[in-house]
Design a protein around this motif. Sequence first.
Motif, mmCIF file in Angstrom:
data_model
loop_
_atom_site.group_PDB
_atom_site.id
_atom_site.type_symbol
_atom_site.label_atom_id
_atom_site.label_comp_id
_atom_site.label_asym_id
_atom_site.label_seq_id
_atom_site.Cartn_x
_atom_site.Cartn_y
_atom_site.Cartn_z
ATOM 1 N N ASP A 47 41.278 56.621 42.557
ATOM 2 C CA ASP A 47 42.047 57.178 41.443
ATOM 3 C C ASP A 47 42.231 58.681 41.671
ATOM 4 O OD1 ASP A 47 43.310 57.667 39.072
ATOM 5 O OD2 ASP A 47 41.559 57.340 37.798
ATOM 6 N N SER A 50 36.665 59.996 33.219
ATOM 7 C CA SER A 50 37.685 59.428 34.100
ATOM 8 C C SER A 50 37.129 58.242 34.879
ATOM 9 C CB SER A 50 38.242 60.495 35.047
ATOM 10 O OG SER A 50 37.260 60.924 35.953
ATOM 11 N N ARG A 66 37.185 55.398 32.458
ATOM 12 C CA ARG A 66 38.567 54.916 32.292
ATOM 13 C C ARG A 66 38.971 54.045 33.478
ATOM 14 N NH1 ARG A 66 43.022 56.864 34.429
ATOM 15 N NH2 ARG A 66 42.049 58.839 34.925
ATOM 16 N N ALA A 67 38.631 54.478 34.687
ATOM 17 C CA ALA A 67 38.975 53.703 35.881
ATOM 18 C C ALA A 67 38.273 52.347 35.863
ATOM 19 C CB ALA A 67 38.598 54.484 37.140
ATOM 20 N N GLU A 68 37.020 52.328 35.429
ATOM 21 C CA GLU A 68 36.274 51.067 35.362
ATOM 22 C C GLU A 68 36.864 50.137 34.301
ATOM 23 O OE1 GLU A 68 33.353 48.249 36.378
ATOM 24 O OE2 GLU A 68 34.150 49.993 37.417
ATOM 25 N N VAL A 69 37.259 50.691 33.165
ATOM 26 C CA VAL A 69 37.882 49.875 32.113
ATOM 27 C C VAL A 69 39.201 49.286 32.613
ATOM 28 C CG1 VAL A 69 39.026 50.019 29.858
ATOM 29 C CG2 VAL A 69 36.762 51.006 30.168
ATOM 30 N N GLU A 70 39.985 50.088 33.311
ATOM 31 C CA GLU A 70 41.249 49.582 33.860
ATOM 32 C C GLU A 70 40.995 48.472 34.882
ATOM 33 O OE1 GLU A 70 43.426 52.900 35.429
ATOM 34 O OE2 GLU A 70 43.872 53.702 33.441
ATOM 35 N N ARG A 71 39.962 48.644 35.716
ATOM 36 C CA ARG A 71 39.636 47.628 36.715
ATOM 37 C C ARG A 71 39.232 46.327 36.020
ATOM 38 N NH1 ARG A 71 35.526 45.149 38.896
ATOM 39 N NH2 ARG A 71 33.967 46.272 37.683
ATOM 40 N N ALA A 103 40.036 45.385 32.971
ATOM 41 C CA ALA A 103 41.207 44.825 32.289
ATOM 42 C C ALA A 103 42.098 44.081 33.279
ATOM 43 C CB ALA A 103 41.991 45.933 31.594
ATOM 44 N N ASN A 104 42.304 44.661 34.443
ATOM 45 C CA ASN A 104 43.111 43.994 35.461
ATOM 46 C C ASN A 104 42.450 42.706 35.927
ATOM 47 O OD1 ASN A 104 45.107 45.932 35.390
ATOM 48 N ND2 ASN A 104 44.218 47.142 37.043
ATOM 49 N N LYS A 123 43.011 40.146 33.272
ATOM 50 C CA LYS A 123 44.393 39.647 33.307
ATOM 51 C C LYS A 123 44.576 38.646 34.445
ATOM 52 C CE LYS A 123 46.624 43.715 31.324
ATOM 53 N NZ LYS A 123 47.484 44.865 31.604
#
Length: 145
Positions: free
Chosen positions: A27, A70, A73-78, A80-81, A84
Amino acid sequence: MSNRAIPAVGVAVAAAAGYYLYQSGGDPKAAEKRLEADAAKLRSKASTTNTSEVQNKGSELQKNASVLASDARAEVERLANQAKSKGSEVDAKLEAYRADAAKKLEGAYAETSSKVNEAADKFDRNVQQGAKEAKGTLSSWFGGK
Protein backbone atom coordinates in the motif's frame (compact mmCIF):
# COMPACT_ATOMS: atom_id res chain seq x y z
CA MET A 1 28.61 14.02 -7.95
CA SER A 2 30.63 11.50 -9.82
CA ASN A 3 29.23 9.20 -12.44
CA ARG A 4 29.29 6.28 -9.99
CA ALA A 5 27.45 8.09 -7.22
CA ILE A 6 24.30 8.81 -9.25
CA PRO A 7 23.41 5.14 -9.91
CA ALA A 8 24.35 4.25 -6.32
CA VAL A 9 21.98 6.89 -4.95
CA GLY A 10 19.28 5.67 -7.36
CA VAL A 11 19.71 2.09 -6.20
CA ALA A 12 19.58 3.19 -2.55
CA VAL A 13 16.36 5.17 -3.16
CA ALA A 14 14.79 2.24 -5.04
CA ALA A 15 15.80 -0.17 -2.27
CA ALA A 16 14.32 2.11 0.39
CA ALA A 17 11.10 2.46 -1.59
CA GLY A 18 10.92 -1.31 -2.01
CA TYR A 19 11.55 -1.82 1.70
CA TYR A 20 8.78 0.56 2.75
CA LEU A 21 6.33 -0.88 0.20
CA TYR A 22 7.10 -4.39 1.42
CA GLN A 23 6.68 -3.40 5.06
CA SER A 24 3.30 -1.79 4.34
CA GLY A 25 1.94 -4.74 2.36
CA GLY A 26 2.15 -2.96 -1.01
CA ASP A 27 0.00 0.00 0.00
CA PRO A 28 1.77 3.20 -1.18
CA LYS A 29 -0.03 5.44 1.33
CA ALA A 30 0.93 3.17 4.22
CA ALA A 31 4.52 3.12 2.93
CA GLU A 32 4.57 6.92 2.91
CA LYS A 33 3.22 7.03 6.49
CA ARG A 34 5.85 4.51 7.59
CA LEU A 35 8.60 6.58 5.95
CA GLU A 36 7.34 9.72 7.70
CA ALA A 37 7.25 7.89 11.04
CA ASP A 38 10.83 6.70 10.58
CA ALA A 39 11.93 10.21 9.60
CA ALA A 40 10.27 11.63 12.72
CA LYS A 41 12.03 8.99 14.80
CA LEU A 42 15.41 9.96 13.29
CA ARG A 43 14.71 13.65 13.90
CA SER A 44 13.90 12.95 17.53
CA LYS A 45 17.13 11.00 17.99
CA ALA A 46 19.15 13.77 16.37
CA SER A 47 17.55 16.42 18.56
CA THR A 48 19.57 17.63 21.53
CA THR A 49 17.32 20.08 23.39
CA ASN A 50 14.59 18.99 25.81
CA THR A 51 11.86 21.19 24.32
CA SER A 52 12.41 20.00 20.79
CA GLU A 53 12.76 16.45 22.09
CA VAL A 54 9.29 16.60 23.61
CA GLN A 55 7.89 18.09 20.40
CA ASN A 56 9.63 15.42 18.33
CA LYS A 57 8.30 12.66 20.60
CA GLY A 58 4.78 14.01 20.08
CA SER A 59 5.35 14.13 16.34
CA GLU A 60 6.81 10.64 16.43
CA LEU A 61 3.80 9.35 18.34
CA GLN A 62 1.48 10.97 15.80
CA LYS A 63 3.35 9.37 12.94
CA ASN A 64 3.31 5.97 14.67
CA ALA A 65 -0.44 6.31 15.24
CA SER A 66 -0.86 7.23 11.59
CA VAL A 67 1.14 4.15 10.55
CA LEU A 68 -0.97 1.93 12.78
CA ALA A 69 -4.17 3.43 11.35
CA SER A 70 -3.06 2.92 7.76
CA ASP A 71 -1.95 -0.65 8.54
CA ALA A 72 -5.35 -1.33 10.12
CA ARG A 73 -7.11 0.17 7.10
CA ALA A 74 -5.07 -2.04 4.75
CA GLU A 75 -5.90 -5.12 6.83
CA VAL A 76 -9.62 -4.26 6.86
CA GLU A 77 -9.58 -3.82 3.09
CA ARG A 78 -7.79 -7.17 2.69
CA LEU A 79 -10.37 -8.91 4.89
CA ALA A 80 -13.25 -7.23 3.05
CA ASN A 81 -11.86 -8.36 -0.29
CA GLN A 82 -11.40 -11.86 1.07
CA ALA A 83 -15.00 -11.90 2.30
CA LYS A 84 -16.24 -10.68 -1.09
CA SER A 85 -14.32 -13.43 -2.89
CA LYS A 86 -15.71 -16.07 -0.50
CA GLY A 87 -19.20 -14.68 -1.13
CA SER A 88 -18.64 -14.95 -4.87
CA GLU A 89 -17.53 -18.56 -4.46
CA VAL A 90 -20.67 -19.37 -2.47
CA ASP A 91 -22.83 -17.64 -5.10
CA ALA A 92 -21.15 -19.65 -7.86
CA LYS A 93 -21.74 -22.92 -5.99
CA LEU A 94 -25.37 -22.04 -5.33
CA GLU A 95 -25.86 -21.19 -9.00
CA ALA A 96 -24.33 -24.54 -10.00
CA TYR A 97 -26.66 -26.37 -7.60
CA ARG A 98 -29.64 -24.44 -8.95
CA ALA A 99 -28.72 -25.26 -12.55
CA ASP A 100 -28.24 -28.94 -11.65
CA ALA A 101 -31.60 -29.06 -9.87
CA ALA A 102 -33.28 -27.36 -12.85
CA LYS A 103 -31.83 -29.97 -15.23
CA LYS A 104 -33.00 -32.80 -12.99
CA LEU A 105 -36.49 -31.28 -12.76
CA GLU A 106 -36.68 -30.88 -16.52
CA GLY A 107 -35.62 -34.50 -16.98
CA ALA A 108 -38.16 -35.72 -14.45
CA TYR A 109 -40.87 -33.57 -16.07
CA ALA A 110 -40.08 -34.93 -19.53
CA GLU A 111 -40.08 -38.52 -18.27
CA THR A 112 -43.34 -38.07 -16.36
CA SER A 113 -44.95 -36.28 -19.29
CA SER A 114 -43.94 -39.11 -21.61
CA LYS A 115 -45.38 -41.74 -19.26
CA VAL A 116 -48.63 -39.78 -18.85
CA ASN A 117 -49.01 -39.41 -22.62
CA GLU A 118 -48.28 -43.11 -23.09
CA ALA A 119 -50.88 -44.05 -20.47
CA ALA A 120 -53.44 -41.71 -22.06
CA ASP A 121 -52.82 -43.25 -25.50
CA LYS A 122 -53.21 -46.76 -24.08
CA PHE A 123 -56.44 -45.72 -22.34
CA ASP A 124 -57.75 -44.21 -25.62
CA ARG A 125 -56.95 -47.42 -27.52
CA ASN A 126 -58.72 -49.50 -24.88
CA VAL A 127 -61.76 -47.22 -24.97
CA GLN A 128 -61.90 -47.31 -28.79
CA GLN A 129 -61.52 -51.11 -28.79
CA GLY A 130 -64.26 -51.41 -26.19
CA ALA A 131 -66.50 -49.08 -28.22
CA LYS A 132 -66.02 -51.18 -31.36
CA GLU A 133 -66.86 -54.36 -29.50
CA ALA A 134 -69.92 -52.79 -27.91
CA LYS A 135 -71.10 -51.44 -31.28
CA GLY A 136 -70.68 -54.87 -32.85
CA THR A 137 -72.61 -56.54 -30.06
CA LEU A 138 -75.48 -54.03 -30.18
CA SER A 139 -75.78 -54.12 -33.94
CA SER A 140 -75.90 -57.97 -33.90
CA TRP A 141 -78.90 -57.80 -31.56
CA PHE A 142 -80.78 -55.55 -33.98
CA GLY A 143 -79.96 -57.47 -37.13
CA GLY A 144 -76.81 -55.72 -38.21
CA LYS A 145 -73.60 -57.30 -39.12
